[in-house]
Design a protein around this motif. Sequence first.
Motif, short mmCIF file in Angstrom:
data_model
loop_
_atom_site.label_atom_id
_atom_site.label_comp_id
_atom_site.label_asym_id
_atom_site.label_seq_id
_atom_site.Cartn_x
_atom_site.Cartn_y
_atom_site.Cartn_z
N PHE A 158 69.64 -38.67 65.38
CA PHE A 158 70.44 -37.83 64.49
C PHE A 158 70.66 -38.54 63.16
O PHE A 158 70.90 -39.76 63.14
N LEU A 159 70.60 -37.80 62.08
CA LEU A 159 71.02 -38.27 60.77
C LEU A 159 72.12 -37.34 60.30
O LEU A 159 71.96 -36.12 60.33
N ARG A 160 73.24 -37.92 59.88
CA ARG A 160 74.40 -37.11 59.47
C ARG A 160 74.93 -37.58 58.13
O ARG A 160 74.95 -38.78 57.83
N VAL A 161 75.41 -36.61 57.34
CA VAL A 161 76.10 -36.90 56.09
C VAL A 161 77.58 -36.61 56.33
O VAL A 161 77.94 -35.50 56.72
N GLN A 162 78.40 -37.61 56.11
CA GLN A 162 79.82 -37.48 56.42
C GLN A 162 80.65 -37.30 55.15
O GLN A 162 80.16 -37.51 54.03
N ALA A 189 75.30 -41.59 58.37
CA ALA A 189 75.36 -42.07 59.75
C ALA A 189 74.07 -41.73 60.47
O ALA A 189 73.44 -40.71 60.22
N ALA A 190 73.67 -42.61 61.38
CA ALA A 190 72.50 -42.38 62.23
C ALA A 190 72.88 -42.71 63.66
O ALA A 190 73.69 -43.60 63.91
N GLU A 191 72.32 -41.96 64.58
CA GLU A 191 72.60 -42.18 66.00
C GLU A 191 71.34 -41.83 66.77
O GLU A 191 70.62 -40.88 66.42
N ALA A 192 71.03 -42.59 67.79
CA ALA A 192 69.85 -42.29 68.60
C ALA A 192 70.09 -42.74 70.03
O ALA A 192 70.83 -43.69 70.28
N TYR A 193 69.48 -42.02 70.96
CA TYR A 193 69.62 -42.37 72.36
C TYR A 193 68.40 -41.91 73.14
O TYR A 193 67.73 -40.95 72.77
#
Length: 383
Positions: A158-162, A189-193
């Motif tokens: 995921f790539l997110r703009v906060q 922000a970035a998140e991966a799983y």
Amino acid sequence: MTIATSHLRCSYYLVLTLSLGRPGVAFPADTASPANKAEEAAPDDAKMTSAKPSGKGKAEELPPARSDWTAPMSGAAPATLSPAPAVDAKAISATTASDAKIADSLLTGPNGEVCPEAEPAPNLPRADTYKDMPFQSGEEARYILKYGLVKVHVGYGFLRVQPPTKQIVSVARMNGALVKEPRWHRVFAAEAYTGDWYKMIFAGHDKMQAFSRPWDFGVTKFYISQNEEKPFVRRYHAEKWLDFDHVNCRVTERMVDHKKKREITDEHFLQPSADDALGAVYKLRTFNYQLNKTERVLVYTSEKNWWLEATPLALEEVKTAFGTHKAYKLAVKTYLGKELQQRGKLFVWIAADHPNHPMLRVEGEVTFGSVYLELDRYTPGAA
């Protein structure tokens, strides 16, 4: 398979940052101290204050664990990891390059580079933080992560703009003293799983957050959490924070290895206005590309300042779960000085016919195979 999965520990969450090297690191807003949070709430015309030197070589209390560090994920749930061993903050040993305090002095680069005199940082209003950008607060892009020649689906990224946030940063030097003031920042922000179907080979859940100056993309704070596990191997859990001082050309890094119960603090030379690897992903979406015209981005990661070069090779039609779009195929290379750094090729596709110019696809070669990202869900932000 063991060799391949060990490399995934460094690269499964984002192919682009894989090619750039492990990013350097800094502070998530959720772990800010009460004093810092009070400073961040200060008005735009807050009174100038001189920075206080921070101690070096002292063990610090670990920030509280956060389960809500980023916005709730959509789509499949992350792979389940076994409980992490409890970490006693008092038991963590602090190891640093020296026991000297971090002074507010200018740093010199490893090759004798001199820190230039910095122009005072502009004080932009909150409304201008994402002004005229193809991304806005609230944007979320989900990517399917694949690995190997047969493109095995290993998880999601995921790539997110906060929303904009205020951070206390160095803005100038006055009469020899460092001046710090609050400034509005973009937050990426970035998140991966990995998916449950892959956890018998490798399970991971990594997170990153970057605070970027809206006037030049310069990174001021960066955070990464690595939470990873392989069968029959003890779980690996580490966090890093990086604090960037563009006025004094200084990066202060703090790393906590929860597995070894160890904390390390160090500092490195920073070229002013350098971006981070995560922010560079967003900056690639801002260029007005012309075929065969190379665009450059100054980036800091892994204790080094280097150049990312992106050259549009073609305008292609790219089909993803998000739809079919015309996109610029970028050949991305990284240089330290004039020396090419990366191993293997890296290509990035940026949508040309979509107003938000999202990143549609990434393909990268690594030592033991290939890694792929492909956009499958996209939610634009709101100005």
